[in-house]
Each structure stands twice: as C-alpha cells, then as structure tokens.
Design an enzyme around this catalytic site. Sequence first.
Site, PDB file in Angstrom:
ATOM      1  N   GLY A   1       0.849  -1.396  -0.060  1.00 15.15           N
ATOM      2  CA  GLY A   1       0.053  -0.178  -0.137  1.00 15.15           C
ATOM      3  C   GLY A   1       0.858   1.283  -0.041  1.00 15.15           C
ATOM      4  O   GLY A   1       0.329   2.223   0.673  1.00 15.15           O
TER       5      GLY A   1
ATOM      6  N   ASP B   1      -7.111   0.253   0.506  1.00 14.93           N
ATOM      7  CA  ASP B   1      -5.679   0.681   0.693  1.00 14.93           C
ATOM      8  C   ASP B   1      -5.884   2.144   1.416  1.00 14.93           C
ATOM      9  O   ASP B   1      -5.090   2.522   2.318  1.00 14.93           O
ATOM     10  CB  ASP B   1      -4.944   0.765  -0.401  1.00 14.93           C
ATOM     11  CG  ASP B   1      -4.199  -0.530  -0.971  1.00 14.93           C
ATOM     12  OD1 ASP B   1      -4.916  -1.518  -0.578  1.00 14.93           O
ATOM     13  OD2 ASP B   1      -3.350  -0.592  -1.754  1.00 14.93           O
TER      14      ASP B   1
HETATM   15  O1  PMV Z   1      -2.195  -2.877  -4.356  1.00 17.24           O
HETATM   16  P1  PMV Z   1      -2.071  -4.267  -3.663  1.00 17.24           P
HETATM   17  O2  PMV Z   1      -1.257  -5.236  -3.955  1.00 17.24           O
HETATM   18  O3  PMV Z   1      -1.949  -3.745  -2.036  1.00 17.24           O
HETATM   19  O4  PMV Z   1      -3.531  -4.804  -3.950  1.00 17.24           O
HETATM   20  C1  PMV Z   1      -4.745  -4.267  -3.535  1.00 17.24           C
HETATM   21  C2  PMV Z   1      -5.829  -5.233  -3.173  1.00 17.24           C
HETATM   22  C3  PMV Z   1      -6.702  -5.661  -4.352  1.00 17.24           C
HETATM   23  O5  PMV Z   1      -7.666  -6.247  -3.749  1.00 17.24           O
HETATM   24  C4  PMV Z   1      -5.936  -6.622  -5.110  1.00 17.24           C
HETATM   25  C5  PMV Z   1      -7.058  -4.707  -5.228  1.00 17.24           C
HETATM   26  C6  PMV Z   1      -8.033  -3.550  -4.487  1.00 17.24           C
HETATM   27  O6  PMV Z   1      -8.156  -2.422  -5.011  1.00 17.24           O
HETATM   28  O7  PMV Z   1      -8.516  -3.910  -3.451  1.00 17.24           O
END
Ligand code: PMV
Length: 318
Positions: free
Chosen positions: A103, A148
């Site tokens: 994140g 995030d």
């Molecule tokens: O960007 P990351 O690797 O932290 O992934 C985010 C999580 C997902 O569920 C894959 C995408 C989302 O927007 O929730």
Amino acid sequence: MITYASAPGKVIWFGEHFVVLGYPAIASSINLRAHVSIRDNSRGIIIESRNLGLRYVYGESPPREMRQFKHIIDYCVEEGIIDRLRRFHAVIDSNIPVASGLGSSAATSVAFTTAFLAHHGIDYDKELISRIAYEAEKLVHGKPSGIDNTISTYGGFIVYRSGSVKRIRIKWPNDYILFVVDTGIRRNTGKAVSMVLERYRRNEDIMKHVYRASEKIVNKAIKCLRSQDMECIAELMNINHGLLVSIGVSLQKIELIIHRALENGALAAKITGAGLGGSVIVLLKRELMKRIMKALRPIASHIYVVKPVNSGIIVKRE
Ligand code: PMV
C-alpha cells in the site's frame, strides 16, 4: 510553519481481490510509514520524492510515479475543496517498499493529502482525506476497492466492504510476528485485478463459490482475531491463499517462498495484495524467527519484520 503528516502501509490479511466485487476483506496497518512535510514556498509548487529521487514542479508534466500528487491538487481545486491554491514545497519520504503490495501508493497519497489540506487551512477530516486519496488510487490502478486508502487513513485492523469500515479491536500477542517477504517481482495491481475479473466473468457459476468461501473466511477470521486464536487465524490464512491460487494470482516464486516458510515451521503463509509478484506474509512464532529467516533469505528479495499498529494518519504542525 511546517506541516508533517504520515500514514502507514498495510497488509491485507484476508479477502484481497474478492473485495473488488464487494465481498469483505480484513486489513491492518503496519509499522512502515510514508512521511510528507510541506511548507510555504514563494517560488511555486514543488513536490520532491526522496525515495524515488524525483522532483515535480506543478504546471509541468509530472513523472509517471508522481501523477497522483498532481491529481490530488487538481481534484481539490476542481471540487472546490480548496478555494485558492497556495504555493508550497512538499517533501515525500517513505520506508514502505513500492510495488510490493504494502500500500505504498495509498499511504503516500493519504499523507500528501493530509499535509496539503492542512497547509490550506482545511479542518482535519479523515473521511475527506480517504475520499481524495481514493481518487488518486483510481489513477494508479483502474478499479480499486478503496481498502488501501481506507486502512492507511484509519489504521488498526479493519473489515472493509464496499466503502464501509468496521474496526476490530485486537491486542497483538507479543510472541507472534509477521514477515513480509518481498518476492522482488514488481507487479501491477491494475493488471492483476482485470485478469482476475476476466476469469470471474468467464466462469461466474464456479467463481461465485470461491468468492463466497472467501466471505466465510472473513466472517470466521473476525471471531478468531477478537479471541486472539492464532491457530485459527493461521489456518484461515492458508485456506485464503488456496483461493488466491484458484483465481490465478500466484507464481512459482510465491509458492516456493510459501512452502519453504511452512516447511520450516511457519504457521501460515499467503499472498498479500494483488499477487503475481509483490509480497507474501508469513505468520510465525517469535522463537522460530531465526530459522525461518535463514530458510527464506536465499530466495527472498527482502524480508521485513513487521507488526500491526493502531495508528493511521498522524499530523503535526510546527
Ligand atoms: O495494490 P495491492 O497489492 O495492495 O492490492 C490491492 C488489493 C486488491 O484487492 C488486489 C485490489 C483492491 O483494490 O482492493
């Protein structure tokens, strides 16, 4: 007057990807943070990223990695959130590794938005900050669930579902630790998300059961987290990883890390975030730390020893 703002990185414990289609997920903030300082600057609007080694002068075309900051400024102006743009010099510094599923882009957006709004005299408002950072996340990857920016703003452990946030209060037991094992393979969240959605569309009658299973995992995990039942949490993490394999986001390197961790006594190991690279989280008893670290070091690009923390945004003015 200088404003300092910081926001944490995160790990997703349960429900990544499934959360994109409105199923619940559980995330926590961790003790890695993005920091932003902002002060008046008579010469214009300058944004510097220490860890990327980049500098952006507002009005010019931004480097790709800094587009999110231009977007935040433009969005705040267009939406009338600020009425007059003041000049400033912002410095961004982060110890969250980029493109690793922790994140980092959301944390820098949240910290920057917080500092930017404070600099413009806007009252501290977490809901507003998270909403603005979400706009920047859309730019970074097409269909973000919003988890995030939400976890980075609020901190702690949260259950997230389609924009709604529920906090789970837990006291992390001291004898358990979490490794974040960076595969060294940079992944693109947007691509991973669209690949998974395409698989879902092609096989909806099968995939909906996988998505429902994920929801059941989250519901049970909430109870296990509340009662600090680490064995239960570990087992659910391992099951969740199996679902992530079935939606196609694992890789040979990820599986190698997971199997080596488990063979050496880890309680659980799973992808965190988008997969197809990025990071694996490993839950282990503190007493096995050395052994598991030694087993993983030759195959990992980096291993971070992290712990869940309660704080989201921190802001101060001097
Ligand atoms: O960007 P990351 O690797 O932290 O992934 C985010 C999580 C997902 O569920 C894959 C995408 C989302 O927007 O929730």
